[in-house]
Design a protein around this motif. Structure first.
Motif, PDB file in Angstrom:
ATOM      1  N   LEU A 252     -13.246 -29.552   4.573  1.00 40.56           N
ATOM      2  CA  LEU A 252     -14.024 -28.392   4.992  1.00 40.56           C
ATOM      3  C   LEU A 252     -13.134 -27.379   5.709  1.00 40.56           C
ATOM      4  N   ASP A 253     -13.357 -26.123   5.445  1.00 44.36           N
ATOM      5  CA  ASP A 253     -12.634 -25.054   6.132  1.00 44.36           C
ATOM      6  C   ASP A 253     -13.296 -24.806   7.489  1.00 44.36           C
ATOM      7  N   ILE A 254     -13.101 -25.734   8.408  1.00 46.66           N
ATOM      8  CA  ILE A 254     -13.764 -25.661   9.706  1.00 46.66           C
ATOM      9  C   ILE A 254     -13.254 -24.461  10.512  1.00 46.66           C
ATOM     10  N   GLU A 255     -12.014 -24.040  10.277  1.00 48.72           N
ATOM     11  CA  GLU A 255     -11.491 -22.887  11.004  1.00 48.72           C
ATOM     12  C   GLU A 255     -12.290 -21.631  10.677  1.00 48.72           C
ATOM     13  N   ALA A 256     -12.630 -21.436   9.399  1.00 50.14           N
ATOM     14  CA  ALA A 256     -13.424 -20.269   9.007  1.00 50.14           C
ATOM     15  C   ALA A 256     -14.818 -20.340   9.605  1.00 50.14           C
ATOM     16  N   VAL A 257     -15.393 -21.547   9.641  1.00 49.99           N
ATOM     17  CA  VAL A 257     -16.726 -21.719  10.223  1.00 49.99           C
ATOM     18  C   VAL A 257     -16.694 -21.375  11.710  1.00 49.99           C
ATOM     19  N   GLU A 258     -15.722 -21.928  12.423  1.00 53.40           N
ATOM     20  CA  GLU A 258     -15.605 -21.659  13.859  1.00 53.40           C
ATOM     21  C   GLU A 258     -15.432 -20.169  14.130  1.00 53.40           C
ATOM     22  N   LYS A 259     -14.546 -19.537  13.407  1.00 49.13           N
ATOM     23  CA  LYS A 259     -14.261 -18.123  13.625  1.00 49.13           C
ATOM     24  C   LYS A 259     -15.518 -17.278  13.447  1.00 49.13           C
ATOM     25  N   SER A 260     -16.303 -17.586  12.418  1.00 44.80           N
ATOM     26  CA  SER A 260     -17.501 -16.802  12.156  1.00 44.80           C
ATOM     27  C   SER A 260     -18.568 -17.029  13.216  1.00 44.80           C
ATOM     28  N   VAL A 261     -18.822 -18.296  13.560  1.00 44.58           N
ATOM     29  CA  VAL A 261     -19.878 -18.596  14.533  1.00 44.58           C
ATOM     30  C   VAL A 261     -19.506 -18.059  15.914  1.00 44.58           C
ATOM     31  N   GLU A 262     -18.240 -18.131  16.264  1.00 40.34           N
ATOM     32  CA  GLU A 262     -17.816 -17.583  17.545  1.00 40.34           C
ATOM     33  C   GLU A 262     -18.033 -16.072  17.600  1.00 40.34           C
ATOM     34  N   SER A 277     -29.773 -36.676   6.619  1.00 41.05           N
ATOM     35  CA  SER A 277     -28.414 -37.100   6.248  1.00 41.05           C
ATOM     36  C   SER A 277     -27.799 -36.229   5.167  1.00 41.05           C
ATOM     37  N   GLY A 278     -28.342 -35.035   4.955  1.00 37.75           N
ATOM     38  CA  GLY A 278     -27.701 -34.091   4.052  1.00 37.75           C
ATOM     39  C   GLY A 278     -26.434 -33.539   4.671  1.00 37.75           C
ATOM     40  N   PHE A 279     -25.620 -32.827   3.876  1.00 41.40           N
ATOM     41  CA  PHE A 279     -24.364 -32.314   4.412  1.00 41.40           C
ATOM     42  C   PHE A 279     -24.604 -31.295   5.517  1.00 41.40           C
ATOM     43  N   GLY A 280     -25.774 -30.679   5.520  1.00 44.86           N
ATOM     44  CA  GLY A 280     -26.101 -29.751   6.591  1.00 44.86           C
ATOM     45  C   GLY A 280     -26.093 -30.400   7.956  1.00 44.86           C
ATOM     46  N   ALA A 281     -26.449 -31.679   8.024  1.00 50.58           N
ATOM     47  CA  ALA A 281     -26.426 -32.382   9.309  1.00 50.58           C
ATOM     48  C   ALA A 281     -25.009 -32.444   9.859  1.00 50.58           C
ATOM     49  N   GLU A 282     -24.024 -32.666   8.988  1.00 51.68           N
ATOM     50  CA  GLU A 282     -22.629 -32.682   9.416  1.00 51.68           C
ATOM     51  C   GLU A 282     -22.195 -31.294   9.882  1.00 51.68           C
ATOM     52  N   GLU A 289     -20.388 -29.148  18.199  1.00 49.34           N
ATOM     53  CA  GLU A 289     -19.231 -29.687  18.922  1.00 49.34           C
ATOM     54  C   GLU A 289     -18.181 -28.623  19.236  1.00 49.34           C
ATOM     55  N   ARG A 290     -17.949 -27.739  18.274  1.00 50.37           N
ATOM     56  CA  ARG A 290     -16.814 -26.832  18.370  1.00 50.37           C
ATOM     57  C   ARG A 290     -17.169 -25.434  18.888  1.00 50.37           C
ATOM     58  N   CYS A 291     -18.446 -25.052  18.766  1.00 48.25           N
ATOM     59  CA  CYS A 291     -18.827 -23.673  19.095  1.00 48.25           C
ATOM     60  C   CYS A 291     -19.930 -23.596  20.150  1.00 48.25           C
ATOM     61  N   PHE A 292     -20.162 -24.680  20.873  1.00 45.10           N
ATOM     62  CA  PHE A 292     -21.314 -24.766  21.775  1.00 45.10           C
ATOM     63  C   PHE A 292     -21.391 -23.583  22.739  1.00 45.10           C
ATOM     64  N   TYR A 293     -20.282 -23.225  23.362  1.00 42.20           N
ATOM     65  CA  TYR A 293     -20.302 -22.194  24.396  1.00 42.20           C
ATOM     66  C   TYR A 293     -20.407 -20.780  23.821  1.00 42.20           C
TER      67      TYR A 293
END
Length: 334
Positions: A252-262, A277-282, A289-293
């Protein structure tokens, strides 16, 4: 090109580029596949490189593991993703573990292609979305294109990868995305940038998301057919949302996800598969975990229902304008 033509072009390109690429599965040879994705390939490359198999998914994938260990690059087709379950043991216990178990002596450069998802009134045994099963298995990569351009580039990259890749093709958009969420072809598809497919060889790296549109109001995470559904619903509502097409679920491109949500502070996840238990849950867990604040509202998730696939009610089962619209309204209100 539509997605079918792009996939056929990718297979043709790679078979011409690498003599170790072989294509096989149920009806993929003489008939060219039930959706015609391998049309004319047997005539061009011969029956030793493009051939039909018995109706035996375990045997198809098991044979691919042996071919890969021998040095070939097999591209087996499972006619519908619903049929892949008899071959799970070969995927999980053999293909996914071959590199590790052999301390790198053998690899499993297998690309398992399969149509998945609903939208063709195929009923319970031709419409399932099992992508989350594969993302759970260490050693497997899971890829889902949303446009013909990406389908060709990602498939070429998958075939060239030295690890096993599950390449799921959303058959609802095989011939172009539907006009939003209705069962009719989009009139604008032929002029859509996603339909422009370069000739010849090119690849798109696995593990890189695509920004479909930039925005500030919220981040929408989707893949496959749901990318187009999200585009249509958000455009109709006039919401300045940023839409990410994940393209590769794992890695997963988690960096792109983090950047957008931030940037946006809000997140909406959309997928067609069942909710639990779909992939959306992950995705929800990772964003939490990564963008809470940076979050300004609870993460929203719109999915299929936790029911057997409803043949006669599939268009109510899909995430569509009502449920996506309600989730968008909740995010905008917070």
């Amino acid at each position: 090109m539509n997605m079918i033509e792009a996939i056929n072009d990718a297979l043709d390109t790679m078979m011409g580029h690498d003599p170790d690429v072989v294509v096989f599965g149920e009806d993929v040879g003489y008939f060219g596949g039930v959706f015609r994705a391998s049309a004319n390939l047997q005539k061009k490359y011969g029956k030793s490189r493009v051939f039909d198999t018995p109706i035996n998914e375990c045997g198809i994938i098991g044979a691919a593991v042996g071919m890969a260990a021998y040095g070939l690059r097999p591209v087996p087709e499972i006619q519908f993703a619903d049929y892949i379950y008899p071959g799970l043991d070969q995927l999980i216990s053999e293909a996914a573990r071959l590199r590790y178990r052999s301390a790198g002596e053998f690899t499993a450069p297998i690309t398992v292609r399969s149509p998945f998802g609903g939208g063709i009134f195929g009923g319970q045994t031709h419409s399932q979305s099992p992508e989350a099963l594969f993302t759970h298995v260490s050693g497997l990569k899971t890829v889902i294109p949303a446009t013909p351009h990406d389908a060709k580039g990602l498939l070429i990259a998958a075939i060239e990868d030295n690890d096993p890749v599950i390449f799921l093709e959303p058959k609802r958009i095989y011939n172009g995305p539907f006009d939003g969420y209705y069962d009719r072809p989009s009139k604008t598809w032929k002029n859509h940038e996603g339909g422009q497919v370069p000739e010849g060889y090119y690849s798109i790296p696995l593990g890189k998301a695509r920004t479909v549109r930039e925005g500030a109001a919220m981040t929408v995470l989707a893949y496959g057919t749901m990318v187009h559904v999200a585009e249509s619903v958000l455009a109709e509502k006039g919401v300045d949302a940023e839409i990410l097409d994940l393209r590769t679920l794992w890695p997963l491109d988690i960096e792109a996800v983090e950047k957008s949500v931030e940037k946006t502070g809000k997140c909406l996840v959309i997928h067609e598969a069942t909710r639990t238990s779909g992939f959306g849950a992950e995705l929800v867990s990772l964003v939490q975990e990564r963008c809470f604040y940076h979050l300004e509202a609870p993460i929203e998730r719109v999915t299929g229902f936790d029911t057997p696939y409803p043949h006669s009610l599939e268009w109510a089962y899909f995430p569509g304008p009502v449920r996506i619209g309600e989730a968008v309204d909740r995010l905008l209100k917070d």
